[in-house]
Design a protein around this motif. Structure first.
Motif, short mmCIF file in Angstrom:
data_model
loop_
_atom_site.label_atom_id
_atom_site.label_comp_id
_atom_site.label_asym_id
_atom_site.label_seq_id
_atom_site.Cartn_x
_atom_site.Cartn_y
_atom_site.Cartn_z
N MET A 1 0.83 -1.09 0.08
CA MET A 1 0.01 -0.05 -0.01
C MET A 1 0.77 1.33 -0.15
O MET A 1 1.83 1.35 0.59
CB MET A 1 -1.10 0.17 1.20
CG MET A 1 -2.13 -0.96 1.27
SD MET A 1 -3.27 -0.62 0.12
CE MET A 1 -4.47 0.25 0.99
N ARG A 2 0.30 2.23 -0.56
CA ARG A 2 0.99 3.54 -0.68
C ARG A 2 0.67 4.45 0.34
O ARG A 2 -0.57 4.44 0.83
CB ARG A 2 0.88 4.26 -1.95
CG ARG A 2 1.59 3.44 -3.19
CD ARG A 2 1.46 4.37 -4.41
NE ARG A 2 1.99 3.53 -5.48
CZ ARG A 2 3.18 3.24 -5.74
NH1 ARG A 2 4.24 3.84 -4.83
NH2 ARG A 2 3.60 2.34 -6.81
N ASN A 3 1.42 5.16 1.09
CA ASN A 3 1.17 6.11 2.06
C ASN A 3 0.75 7.42 1.41
O ASN A 3 0.79 7.75 0.08
CB ASN A 3 2.17 6.52 3.14
CG ASN A 3 3.60 7.08 2.30
OD1 ASN A 3 3.55 7.70 1.58
ND2 ASN A 3 4.60 6.65 2.97
N ASP A 6 3.38 9.42 -0.61
CA ASP A 6 3.62 8.86 -1.91
C ASP A 6 2.41 8.89 -2.92
O ASP A 6 2.66 9.11 -4.09
CB ASP A 6 3.96 7.32 -1.48
CG ASP A 6 4.44 6.54 -2.85
OD1 ASP A 6 5.22 7.17 -3.65
OD2 ASP A 6 4.14 5.34 -3.05
N ARG A 7 1.20 8.72 -2.45
CA ARG A 7 0.14 9.08 -3.35
C ARG A 7 0.22 10.66 -3.80
O ARG A 7 -0.11 10.90 -5.29
CB ARG A 7 -1.14 8.77 -2.70
CG ARG A 7 -1.45 7.46 -2.42
CD ARG A 7 -2.82 7.15 -1.71
NE ARG A 7 -3.00 5.72 -1.55
CZ ARG A 7 -3.18 4.80 -2.18
NH1 ARG A 7 -3.43 5.12 -3.71
NH2 ARG A 7 -3.21 3.55 -1.92
N GLN A 10 2.84 10.57 -6.50
CA GLN A 10 2.55 10.19 -7.63
C GLN A 10 1.54 11.09 -8.42
O GLN A 10 1.45 11.24 -9.50
CB GLN A 10 1.84 8.84 -7.41
CG GLN A 10 1.51 8.00 -8.58
CD GLN A 10 0.76 6.72 -8.15
OE1 GLN A 10 0.23 6.37 -7.24
NE2 GLN A 10 0.69 5.66 -9.18
N THR A 126 2.03 4.90 -14.87
CA THR A 126 1.93 3.96 -13.67
C THR A 126 2.87 2.61 -13.65
O THR A 126 3.45 2.55 -12.43
CB THR A 126 0.25 3.54 -13.80
OG1 THR A 126 -0.48 4.53 -13.54
CG2 THR A 126 0.37 2.52 -12.48
N ASP A 130 5.66 2.53 -10.48
CA ASP A 130 5.59 1.38 -9.77
C ASP A 130 6.90 0.71 -9.89
O ASP A 130 7.39 0.23 -9.02
CB ASP A 130 4.42 0.38 -10.01
CG ASP A 130 3.16 0.96 -10.00
OD1 ASP A 130 3.11 1.77 -8.82
OD2 ASP A 130 2.15 0.42 -10.32
N PRO A 135 5.17 -0.22 -4.71
CA PRO A 135 4.26 -0.26 -3.47
C PRO A 135 4.65 -1.00 -2.32
O PRO A 135 4.95 -2.25 -2.82
CB PRO A 135 3.03 -0.62 -4.14
CG PRO A 135 3.37 -0.87 -5.56
CD PRO A 135 4.55 -0.75 -5.75
N ARG A 136 4.56 -0.55 -1.18
CA ARG A 136 4.90 -1.49 0.01
C ARG A 136 4.00 -2.52 0.08
O ARG A 136 2.68 -2.18 0.12
CB ARG A 136 4.96 -0.38 1.06
CG ARG A 136 5.51 -1.22 2.46
CD ARG A 136 5.67 -0.08 3.43
NE ARG A 136 4.52 0.85 3.68
CZ ARG A 136 3.48 0.32 4.63
NH1 ARG A 136 3.40 -0.69 5.08
NH2 ARG A 136 2.46 1.14 4.51
N GLN A 137 4.35 -3.53 0.35
CA GLN A 137 3.47 -4.85 0.52
C GLN A 137 2.86 -4.48 2.08
O GLN A 137 3.99 -4.48 2.81
CB GLN A 137 4.11 -6.12 0.28
CG GLN A 137 4.52 -6.34 -1.11
CD GLN A 137 3.22 -6.15 -2.03
OE1 GLN A 137 2.32 -6.72 -1.87
NE2 GLN A 137 3.51 -5.51 -3.18
#
Length: 142
Positions: A1-3, A6-7, A10, A126, A130, A135-137
């Motif tokens: 998930m992105r924090n 980060d969003r 992006q 994208t 990526d 993205p962090r799992q």
């Protein structure tokens, strides 16, 4: 998930890079100055962002009023996406035609070109984003 940070990175990088690519490209393709096209690209991106918020808010309120919830089936998601694009096109057509002194038919071609460009650009951007910033799992609990 992105924090959240980060969003935001992006989203901002997507818009800025898109503007930097599409402005000279469309100025050349449609034979208009960088200044004229730059104003339209920034106006279009801003209008799309504001309209996205308003359209989604209205659509969700309509769904809640008609059905009691806002969940969307796949066919309803398709209707939602098409209605958003069509209404955005209708909103921007007169402004673009006036600003560039073009016919509505020419501006429809321009708008469809923008939509096609951004669909391909979104995919490539994208994928690249990526790759550069995976993205962090989420942590899995046993």
């Amino acid at each position: 998930m992105r924090n959240t940070a980060d969003r935001i990175r992006q989203a901002v990088s997507f818009e800025l890079l898109g503007i930097m690519i599409v402005t000279p490209l469309f100025a050349w393709i449609f034979d208009h100055s960088m200044g004229d096209m730059g104003v339209l690209v920034v106006l279009g991106a801003t209008a799309a962002t504001v309209w996205n918020y308003l359209f989604n808010l209205g659509f969700d309120h309509l769904l809640h009023w008609r059905r009691g919830d806002t969940r969307k089936t796949v066919p309803l998601q398709v209707v939602h996406a098409v209605l958003f694009e069509v209404t955005l096109l209708v909103l921007l057509l007169p402004v673009f035609a006036w600003w560039l002194s073009l016919s509505l038919a020419t501006v429809v071609v321009m708008e469809l070109s923008f939509a096609a460009f951004y669909m391909i650009y979104a995919f490539v951007f994208t994928w690249g984003y990526d790759t550069l910033f995976p993205p962090r799992q989420p942590d899995c609990e046993a």
